[in-house]
Write a protein that holds these residues in place. Structure first.
Motif, PDB file in Angstrom:
ATOM      1  N   TRP A   1       0.822  -1.210   0.000  1.00 36.36           N
ATOM      2  CA  TRP A   1       0.000   0.000   0.000  1.00 36.36           C
ATOM      3  C   TRP A   1       0.858   1.262   0.000  1.00 36.36           C
ATOM      4  O   TRP A   1       1.863   1.347   0.701  1.00 36.36           O
ATOM      5  CB  TRP A   1      -0.902   0.014   1.234  1.00 36.36           C
ATOM      6  CG  TRP A   1      -1.833  -1.157   1.309  1.00 36.36           C
ATOM      7  CD1 TRP A   1      -1.600  -2.349   1.945  1.00 36.36           C
ATOM      8  CD2 TRP A   1      -3.119  -1.270   0.714  1.00 36.36           C
ATOM      9  NE1 TRP A   1      -2.675  -3.189   1.786  1.00 36.36           N
ATOM     10  CE2 TRP A   1      -3.620  -2.555   1.033  1.00 36.36           C
ATOM     11  CE3 TRP A   1      -3.906  -0.414  -0.061  1.00 36.36           C
ATOM     12  CZ2 TRP A   1      -4.867  -2.997   0.608  1.00 36.36           C
ATOM     13  CZ3 TRP A   1      -5.149  -0.851  -0.484  1.00 36.36           C
ATOM     14  CH2 TRP A   1      -5.623  -2.132  -0.151  1.00 36.36           C
ATOM     15  N   VAL A   2       0.384   2.250  -0.786  1.00 40.32           N
ATOM     16  CA  VAL A   2       0.985   3.585  -0.803  1.00 40.32           C
ATOM     17  C   VAL A   2      -0.146   4.594  -0.616  1.00 40.32           C
ATOM     18  O   VAL A   2      -1.144   4.572  -1.335  1.00 40.32           O
ATOM     19  CB  VAL A   2       1.730   3.843  -2.130  1.00 40.32           C
ATOM     20  CG1 VAL A   2       2.118   5.317  -2.241  1.00 40.32           C
ATOM     21  CG2 VAL A   2       2.964   2.953  -2.238  1.00 40.32           C
ATOM     22  N   GLY A   3       0.016   5.480   0.351  1.00 36.64           N
ATOM     23  CA  GLY A   3      -1.042   6.458   0.588  1.00 36.64           C
ATOM     24  C   GLY A   3      -1.000   6.985   2.021  1.00 36.64           C
ATOM     25  O   GLY A   3       0.022   6.882   2.685  1.00 36.64           O
ATOM     26  N   PRO A   4      -2.123   7.517   2.480  1.00 39.66           N
ATOM     27  CA  PRO A   4      -3.372   7.619   1.733  1.00 39.66           C
ATOM     28  C   PRO A   4      -3.357   8.758   0.706  1.00 39.66           C
ATOM     29  O   PRO A   4      -2.625   9.715   0.861  1.00 39.66           O
ATOM     30  CB  PRO A   4      -4.412   7.914   2.819  1.00 39.66           C
ATOM     31  CG  PRO A   4      -3.627   8.632   3.885  1.00 39.66           C
ATOM     32  CD  PRO A   4      -2.255   8.018   3.866  1.00 39.66           C
TER      33      PRO A   4
ATOM     34  N   ALA B   1       7.771   9.505  -2.690  1.00 37.88           N
ATOM     35  CA  ALA B   1       7.402  10.448  -3.753  1.00 37.88           C
ATOM     36  C   ALA B   1       6.053  11.091  -3.451  1.00 37.88           C
ATOM     37  O   ALA B   1       5.869  12.300  -3.656  1.00 37.88           O
ATOM     38  CB  ALA B   1       7.380   9.735  -5.099  1.00 37.88           C
ATOM     39  N   LEU B   2       5.107  10.299  -2.943  1.00 39.73           N
ATOM     40  CA  LEU B   2       3.795  10.848  -2.582  1.00 39.73           C
ATOM     41  C   LEU B   2       3.932  11.832  -1.428  1.00 39.73           C
ATOM     42  O   LEU B   2       3.331  12.915  -1.448  1.00 39.73           O
ATOM     43  CB  LEU B   2       2.838   9.719  -2.202  1.00 39.73           C
ATOM     44  CG  LEU B   2       1.455  10.162  -1.687  1.00 39.73           C
ATOM     45  CD1 LEU B   2       0.703  10.974  -2.731  1.00 39.73           C
ATOM     46  CD2 LEU B   2       0.629   8.943  -1.252  1.00 39.73           C
ATOM     47  N   ASP B   3       4.718  11.482  -0.419  1.00 40.82           N
ATOM     48  CA  ASP B   3       4.914  12.380   0.731  1.00 40.82           C
ATOM     49  C   ASP B   3       5.535  13.707   0.288  1.00 40.82           C
ATOM     50  O   ASP B   3       5.150  14.782   0.770  1.00 40.82           O
ATOM     51  CB  ASP B   3       5.800  11.708   1.779  1.00 40.82           C
ATOM     52  CG  ASP B   3       5.127  10.502   2.429  1.00 40.82           C
ATOM     53  OD1 ASP B   3       3.897  10.373   2.316  1.00 40.82           O
ATOM     54  OD2 ASP B   3       5.846   9.686   3.040  1.00 40.82           O
ATOM     55  N   GLN B   4       6.484  13.642  -0.633  1.00 40.20           N
ATOM     56  CA  GLN B   4       7.115  14.857  -1.154  1.00 40.20           C
ATOM     57  C   GLN B   4       6.106  15.706  -1.925  1.00 40.20           C
ATOM     58  O   GLN B   4       6.124  16.938  -1.844  1.00 40.20           O
ATOM     59  CB  GLN B   4       8.290  14.492  -2.050  1.00 40.20           C
ATOM     60  CG  GLN B   4       9.479  13.885  -1.326  1.00 40.20           C
ATOM     61  CD  GLN B   4      10.486  13.266  -2.267  1.00 40.20           C
ATOM     62  OE1 GLN B   4      10.519  13.584  -3.459  1.00 40.20           O
ATOM     63  NE2 GLN B   4      11.310  12.367  -1.748  1.00 40.20           N
ATOM     64  N   LEU B   5       5.236  15.030  -2.659  1.00 38.80           N
ATOM     65  CA  LEU B   5       4.198  15.727  -3.434  1.00 38.80           C
ATOM     66  C   LEU B   5       3.268  16.503  -2.503  1.00 38.80           C
ATOM     67  O   LEU B   5       2.901  17.651  -2.774  1.00 38.80           O
ATOM     68  CB  LEU B   5       3.419  14.705  -4.260  1.00 38.80           C
ATOM     69  CG  LEU B   5       2.514  15.216  -5.373  1.00 38.80           C
ATOM     70  CD1 LEU B   5       3.339  15.890  -6.453  1.00 38.80           C
ATOM     71  CD2 LEU B   5       1.709  14.061  -5.963  1.00 38.80           C
ATOM     72  N   LYS B   6       2.902  15.892  -1.392  1.00 41.52           N
ATOM     73  CA  LYS B   6       2.043  16.561  -0.417  1.00 41.52           C
ATOM     74  C   LYS B   6       2.770  17.737   0.232  1.00 41.52           C
ATOM     75  O   LYS B   6       2.193  18.820   0.408  1.00 41.52           O
ATOM     76  CB  LYS B   6       1.583  15.562   0.640  1.00 41.52           C
ATOM     77  CG  LYS B   6       0.593  14.517   0.137  1.00 41.52           C
ATOM     78  CD  LYS B   6       0.186  13.563   1.252  1.00 41.52           C
ATOM     79  CE  LYS B   6      -0.869  12.575   0.775  1.00 41.52           C
ATOM     80  NZ  LYS B   6      -1.271  11.627   1.842  1.00 41.52           N
ATOM     81  N   ALA B   7       4.022  17.534   0.595  1.00 47.62           N
ATOM     82  CA  ALA B   7       4.792  18.584   1.275  1.00 47.62           C
ATOM     83  C   ALA B   7       5.039  19.793   0.383  1.00 47.62           C
ATOM     84  O   ALA B   7       5.106  20.930   0.860  1.00 47.62           O
ATOM     85  CB  ALA B   7       6.122  18.013   1.763  1.00 47.62           C
ATOM     86  N   SER B   8       5.132  19.567  -0.921  1.00 48.92           N
ATOM     87  CA  SER B   8       5.444  20.652  -1.851  1.00 48.92           C
ATOM     88  C   SER B   8       4.255  21.557  -2.151  1.00 48.92           C
ATOM     89  O   SER B   8       4.422  22.650  -2.690  1.00 48.92           O
ATOM     90  CB  SER B   8       5.949  20.055  -3.176  1.00 48.92           C
ATOM     91  OG  SER B   8       4.880  19.436  -3.884  1.00 48.92           O
ATOM     92  N   GLY B   9       3.045  21.094  -1.831  1.00 49.57           N
ATOM     93  CA  GLY B   9       1.840  21.856  -2.168  1.00 49.57           C
ATOM     94  C   GLY B   9       1.212  21.446  -3.486  1.00 49.57           C
ATOM     95  O   GLY B   9       0.089  21.855  -3.794  1.00 49.57           O
TER      96      GLY B   9
END
Length: 221
Positions: A72-75, A198-206
């Motif tokens: 799993w990757v997410g949420p 990569a998902l966590d970075q996407l969230k952190a970047s806005g």
């Protein structure tokens, strides 16, 4: 792979699009993976991911039954399901029992809320194939209530598919579930971690919030 399920994943002008499609595309860029996203029927994609190798499926609710079957990757997001009514309709719905007394509730075939409400003894459910059809009938006073995820309603209002001033959410939370990217079990943990990072970075970047706003706007609180 993804199924056709707006606003998460669907086909527009012959190309896969949607919230999760765009999120996954951003992940693919970050990990230098080619964009090979395709839209398949859910049952086929689910089977290929569960029984096959090196397949990835989104968006999937992470449930106890599915937990051991995938990595799993997410949420990606948390979807909350409510009743909706026409704002002009003088309905006072404060409980499931109140909703049971209405003449007609439209519900999308195969969605988790169908099974849930049947288990609660509802016998006034009528099936549609698409949530947009339910919203349009609600706007025209053809039904008392519909059932939908909050993100889905926001999406159709934001895309001008339905007039938001006609629709009102009934604040009875029916279901709440987290949506994830599901990966075949054979995919190694270091690859899963690469996707998660990569998902966590996407969230952190806005960038993640930019994608959400593009599809759901600020239509419904």
């Amino acid at each position: 792979m993804a199924e056709a399920l707006p606003p998460w994943n669907y086909i527009e002008n012959g190309t896969p699009t949607g919230i999760t499609v765009e999120v996954v595309r951003e992940i693919l860029k970050k990990i230098n993976h080619p964009d090979t996203i395709v839209i398949y029927p859910w049952a086929r994609a689910y089977r290929m991911t569960k029984d096959g190798s090196n397949n990835i499926l989104f968006s999937m609710a992470r449930t106890p039954e599915r937990e051991p079957l995938f990595n799993w990757v997410g949420p990606i997001a948390t979807e909350v399901v409510y009743f909706y009514k026409n704002k002009d309709k003088k309905l006072h719905i404060e409980s499931l029992d109140d909703a049971k007394k209405t003449s007609m509730i439209l519900i999308t075939r195969g969605f988790p809320e169908q099974k849930y409400l049947l288990s609660k003894g509802f016998n006034n459910l009528f099936i549609t194939l698409k949530t947009l059809n339910s919203l349009q009938m609600l706007a025209r006073h053809k039904v008392d209530l519909i059932v939908s995820g909050d993100f889905t309603v926001k999406h159709f209002i934001n895309k001008k598919k339905i007039e938001g001033t006609l629709i009102e959410r009934v604040n009875i939370e029916l279901l709440k579930f987290d949506l994830y990217i599901a990966l075949s079990k054979n995919i190694p943990s270091n690859e899963v971690l690469k996707w998660q990072n990569a998902l966590d970075q996407l969230k952190a970047s806005g960038k993640y919030n930019e994608i959400l706003k593009k599809y759901i706007g600020d239509s419904v609180n």
